[in-house]
Design a protein around this motif. Structure first.
Motif, PDB file in Angstrom:
ATOM      1  N   ASP B 134       0.841  -1.218   0.000  1.00 24.78           N
ATOM      2  CA  ASP B 134       0.000   0.000   0.000  1.00 24.78           C
ATOM      3  C   ASP B 134       0.862   1.249   0.000  1.00 24.78           C
ATOM      4  OD1 ASP B 134      -2.216  -1.584  -0.005  1.00 24.78           O
ATOM      5  OD2 ASP B 134      -2.680  -1.334   2.146  1.00 24.78           O
ATOM      6  N   ILE B 135       1.917   1.217   0.824  1.00 24.15           N
ATOM      7  CA  ILE B 135       2.793   2.395   0.895  1.00 24.15           C
ATOM      8  C   ILE B 135       3.456   2.645  -0.466  1.00 24.15           C
ATOM      9  CG2 ILE B 135       4.959   3.239   1.920  1.00 24.15           C
ATOM     10  CD1 ILE B 135       4.028   1.796   4.508  1.00 24.15           C
ATOM     11  N   GLN B 136       3.908   1.509  -1.051  1.00 20.98           N
ATOM     12  CA  GLN B 136       4.573   1.635  -2.360  1.00 20.98           C
ATOM     13  C   GLN B 136       3.595   2.185  -3.405  1.00 20.98           C
ATOM     14  OE1 GLN B 136       6.090  -2.257  -3.176  1.00 20.98           O
ATOM     15  NE2 GLN B 136       8.087  -1.829  -2.226  1.00 20.98           N
ATOM     16  N   ALA B 137       2.335   1.651  -3.288  1.00 22.18           N
ATOM     17  CA  ALA B 137       1.314   2.114  -4.239  1.00 22.18           C
ATOM     18  C   ALA B 137       1.014   3.586  -4.030  1.00 22.18           C
ATOM     19  CB  ALA B 137       0.055   1.263  -4.065  1.00 22.18           C
ATOM     20  N   ALA B 138       0.923   3.947  -2.743  1.00 20.63           N
ATOM     21  CA  ALA B 138       0.629   5.359  -2.435  1.00 20.63           C
ATOM     22  C   ALA B 138       1.773   6.246  -2.908  1.00 20.63           C
ATOM     23  CB  ALA B 138       0.409   5.494  -0.908  1.00 20.63           C
ATOM     24  N   GLU B 140       3.834   5.553  -5.274  1.00 18.76           N
ATOM     25  CA  GLU B 140       3.787   5.573  -6.745  1.00 18.76           C
ATOM     26  C   GLU B 140       2.731   6.566  -7.226  1.00 18.76           C
ATOM     27  OE1 GLU B 140       5.306   4.724 -10.266  1.00 18.76           O
ATOM     28  OE2 GLU B 140       6.075   3.858  -8.377  1.00 18.76           O
ATOM     29  N   GLN B 141       1.592   6.505  -6.562  1.00 19.54           N
ATOM     30  CA  GLN B 141       0.506   7.429  -6.932  1.00 19.54           C
ATOM     31  C   GLN B 141       0.953   8.875  -6.699  1.00 19.54           C
ATOM     32  OE1 GLN B 141      -2.811   6.197  -4.616  1.00 19.54           O
ATOM     33  NE2 GLN B 141      -3.527   4.685  -6.117  1.00 19.54           N
ATOM     34  N   ALA B 142       1.612   9.049  -5.554  1.00 22.62           N
ATOM     35  CA  ALA B 142       2.060  10.412  -5.243  1.00 22.62           C
ATOM     36  C   ALA B 142       3.076  10.891  -6.285  1.00 22.62           C
ATOM     37  CB  ALA B 142       2.699  10.430  -3.858  1.00 22.62           C
ATOM     38  N   ARG B 143       4.000   9.981  -6.643  1.00 23.71           N
ATOM     39  CA  ARG B 143       4.982  10.358  -7.650  1.00 23.71           C
ATOM     40  C   ARG B 143       4.292  10.667  -8.981  1.00 23.71           C
ATOM     41  NH1 ARG B 143       8.653   6.814  -5.050  1.00 23.71           N
ATOM     42  NH2 ARG B 143       7.788   5.007  -6.157  1.00 23.71           N
ATOM     43  N   GLU B 144       3.322   9.824  -9.306  1.00 22.04           N
ATOM     44  CA  GLU B 144       2.572  10.048 -10.572  1.00 22.04           C
ATOM     45  C   GLU B 144       1.855  11.390 -10.539  1.00 22.04           C
ATOM     46  OE1 GLU B 144       1.488   9.190 -14.317  1.00 22.04           O
ATOM     47  OE2 GLU B 144       2.858   8.022 -13.063  1.00 22.04           O
ATOM     48  N   ALA B 145       1.235  11.638  -9.354  1.00 20.70           N
ATOM     49  CA  ALA B 145       0.507  12.911  -9.222  1.00 20.70           C
ATOM     50  C   ALA B 145       1.482  14.076  -9.315  1.00 20.70           C
ATOM     51  CB  ALA B 145      -0.224  12.933  -7.884  1.00 20.70           C
ATOM     52  N   LEU B 146       2.642  13.870  -8.737  1.00 16.31           N
ATOM     53  CA  LEU B 146       3.655  14.933  -8.773  1.00 16.31           C
ATOM     54  C   LEU B 146       4.135  15.139 -10.189  1.00 16.31           C
ATOM     55  CD1 LEU B 146       5.383  16.867  -7.099  1.00 16.31           C
ATOM     56  CD2 LEU B 146       7.089  15.011  -6.848  1.00 16.31           C
ATOM     57  N   ARG B 147       4.320  14.018 -10.846  1.00 16.62           N
ATOM     58  CA  ARG B 147       4.777  14.140 -12.228  1.00 16.62           C
ATOM     59  C   ARG B 147       3.713  14.896 -13.040  1.00 16.62           C
ATOM     60  NH1 ARG B 147       7.194   9.057 -11.904  1.00 16.62           N
ATOM     61  NH2 ARG B 147       5.217   8.039 -12.487  1.00 16.62           N
ATOM     62  N   ARG B 148       2.489  14.502 -12.834  1.00 15.70           N
ATOM     63  CA  ARG B 148       1.430  15.169 -13.606  1.00 15.70           C
ATOM     64  C   ARG B 148       1.349  16.661 -13.244  1.00 15.70           C
ATOM     65  NH1 ARG B 148      -1.741  10.482 -13.006  1.00 15.70           N
ATOM     66  NH2 ARG B 148      -2.704  11.338 -11.079  1.00 15.70           N
ATOM     67  N   GLU B 149       1.461  16.924 -11.975  1.00 18.06           N
ATOM     68  CA  GLU B 149       1.381  18.333 -11.539  1.00 18.06           C
ATOM     69  C   GLU B 149       2.574  19.126 -12.108  1.00 18.06           C
ATOM     70  OE1 GLU B 149      -0.507  21.410  -9.621  1.00 18.06           O
ATOM     71  OE2 GLU B 149      -1.238  19.334  -9.878  1.00 18.06           O
ATOM     72  N   THR B 150       3.708  18.458 -12.029  1.00 19.72           N
ATOM     73  CA  THR B 150       4.911  19.129 -12.538  1.00 19.72           C
ATOM     74  C   THR B 150       4.788  19.406 -14.045  1.00 19.72           C
ATOM     75  OG1 THR B 150       6.182  17.901 -10.905  1.00 19.72           O
ATOM     76  CG2 THR B 150       7.431  18.975 -12.664  1.00 19.72           C
ATOM     77  N   ALA B 151       4.249  18.433 -14.736  1.00 17.74           N
ATOM     78  CA  ALA B 151       4.049  18.592 -16.185  1.00 17.74           C
ATOM     79  C   ALA B 151       3.068  19.719 -16.446  1.00 17.74           C
ATOM     80  CB  ALA B 151       3.535  17.281 -16.765  1.00 17.74           C
ATOM     81  N   ASN B 152       1.998  19.693 -15.646  1.00 19.83           N
ATOM     82  CA  ASN B 152       0.999  20.759 -15.812  1.00 19.83           C
ATOM     83  C   ASN B 152       1.632  22.097 -15.554  1.00 19.83           C
ATOM     84  OD1 ASN B 152      -1.064  18.992 -16.523  1.00 19.83           O
ATOM     85  ND2 ASN B 152      -1.795  18.793 -14.424  1.00 19.83           N
TER      86      ASN B 152
END
Lengths: 265, 185
Positions: B134-138, B140-152
């Motif tokens: 769960d932590i790894q998934a969270a 990963e999700q956080a990194r993905e969200a960060l990546r998306r936010e950073t891209a945005n």
């Protein structure tokens, strides 16, 4: 008392009178002397000792009938006293010498002998009464009952051949039997006679001693007063002798009858 | 009492019996013997009926009662001993059974405890693994969200840069301004 020829002759006269009195009192007669005075002349067919023989029997029957009139699981009083002797006679006299079966069968005979002799002995100790067992005829009569069982009882029980064989113990050489058989046969009667004489002599001797001691009071007066203590002691001993002689007569009767019933033993 | 009188009275008493017969202590008399036999026979017969028979019967009955009571007591004693022996054996068996039950219970308890412990450890491992996933998934999700936010944000920044790209000084100012807006963490 002065030491004169008159006094000496008086003492001699008293001694002879006392001896005559004792002899009269001890022997059977038809005159019942009631002390302190008075004489009762008995009918011709009765004597003093005859009355004592019959009276003792009646007294014994009366006493035992009274004692046994209310049988209880646990005996009391006189019945307890009687039962003690009956048990003793059965277990320590009859059965040991005659065996279980014959002992039980003859126990009533020995009980009757013991109590009858005892009552006759004790009745004789009562003043103004006489001791029937101090009469040789009474004791011979009683001993002949024992002799009857020694002979007739053995013949009935073992048969006449076995009775005769009883005089010849097995394993004895014939030349000794020639002497032994007559001795054994005579011994049969001697045993019975010894029973009679033993009882007669003991009972008579005791009375003679008591009367002799009391006679000294009459002969020597107050000087011989301490002798009365001895007379009382001998009288007390006579009570014991009454029981002892009844016991001995019964015991020896059981022994003699047992010897004939079981000659092998 | 006068001695002469006393002697006379004694002599009178002694002289009274029948004078014809001389008293004798050992005179054999057939009638007296016969009287003794007859009297004794009657006494013995009557006493047998009234005394000896009931007394001997009572004695026999009492002895039988005592013998029976003794036999019963002996039997009761033997029964008690047998019962005691049976009880002892039963107690011994019960103790053995109790020991066996306790031993089995202890074994079962130890097995149960071991099973529970193993189950707990397994469950803990699973929970731990699950939590880690769960932590790894969270993350990963956080990194993905960060990546998306950073891209945005990069897109927005690029859009702003392009929209306001008039000179170099201004671009720098815009870039600087945009950089200030990026959170440091």
């Amino acid at each position: 008392m002065t030491n004169t020829p008159d006094t000496a002759s008086m003492v001699t006269a008293k001694s002879e009178a006392v001896q005559a009195f004792i002899l009269h009192h001890m022997s059977d007669s038809r005159t019942w002397s009631w002390l302190p005075a008075g004489h009762e002349q008995l009918p011709a067919f009765l004597t003093l000792h005859g009355i004592m023989v019959i009276g003792s029997g009646i007294l014994l029957i009366f006493c035992l009938a009274m004692a046994c009139r209310r049988p209880t699981p646990v005996p009391h009083g006189w019945l307890n006293f009687v039962e003690f002797f009956v048990k003793y006679i059965r277990d320590d006299m009859a059965i040991p010498f005659l065996g279980e079966k014959d002992g039980r069968r003859l126990t009533p005979l020995f009980c009757s002998l013991f109590f009858y002799i005892l009552v006759m002995n004790l009745v004789g100790l009562i003043p103004c009464f006489y001791t029937a067992t101090a009469n040789i005829n009474v004791t011979l009569g009683l001993a002949s009952i024992t002799l009857f069982f020694m002979i007739a009882g053995t013949i009935l029980r073992n048969g006449p051949i076995a009775f005769l064989k009883g005089f010849a113990p097995p394993g004895i050489p014939w030349y000794i039997l020639i002497l032994l058989v007559p001795v054994e046969f005579v011994g049969l009667f001697i045993r019975a006679a010894a029973l009679a004489i033993r009882l007669f002599a003991n009972e008579m001797a005791g009375h003679l001693v008591v009367f002799s001691l009391l006679g000294m009071l009459i002969v020597y007066g107050a000087t011989a007063l301490p002798i009365s203590i001895m007379a009382v002691l001998v009288f007390i001993q006579e009570i014991f002798v009454a029981f002892l002689q009844a016991y001995i007569f019964t015991l020896l009767s059981a022994v003699f009858i047992g010897q004939r019933y079981h000659p092998a033993h | 009492m006068d001695e002469t009188l006393q002697t006379q009275s004694v002599v009178e008493v002694s002289a009274h019996p029948e004078p014809a017969a001389e008293p004798s202590l050992v005179k054999v008399s057939g009638p007296m013997m016969a009287l003794t036999w007859v009297t004794f026979a009657m006494v013995a017969l009557i006493l047998y009926k009234v005394a000896w028979k009931p007394i001997l019967a009572a004695l026999d009955m009492r002895e039988q009662g005592i013998r029976r009571a003794l036999e019963e007591a002996e039997k009761a004693r033997k029964d008690a001993l047998a019962s005691e022996e049976r009880n002892r054996i039963l107690i011994q068996e019960a103790e053995q059974e109790a020991r066996r039950i306790v031993s089995e219970a202890r074994s079962a308890a130890e097995a149960g405890a071991r099973q529970i412990r193993e189950e707990s450890e397994r469950r803990a491992r699973e929970l731990s693994e699950e939590t880690r996933r769960d932590i790894q998934a969270a993350a990963e999700q956080a990194r993905e969200a960060l990546r998306r936010e950073t891209a945005n944000m990069a897109i927005q920044l690029a859009s702003r840069v392009i929209a306001a790209n008039m000179d170099a000084a201004k671009n720098r100012d815009l870039v600087a301004e945009a950089l200030k807006e990026i959170p440091r963490s």
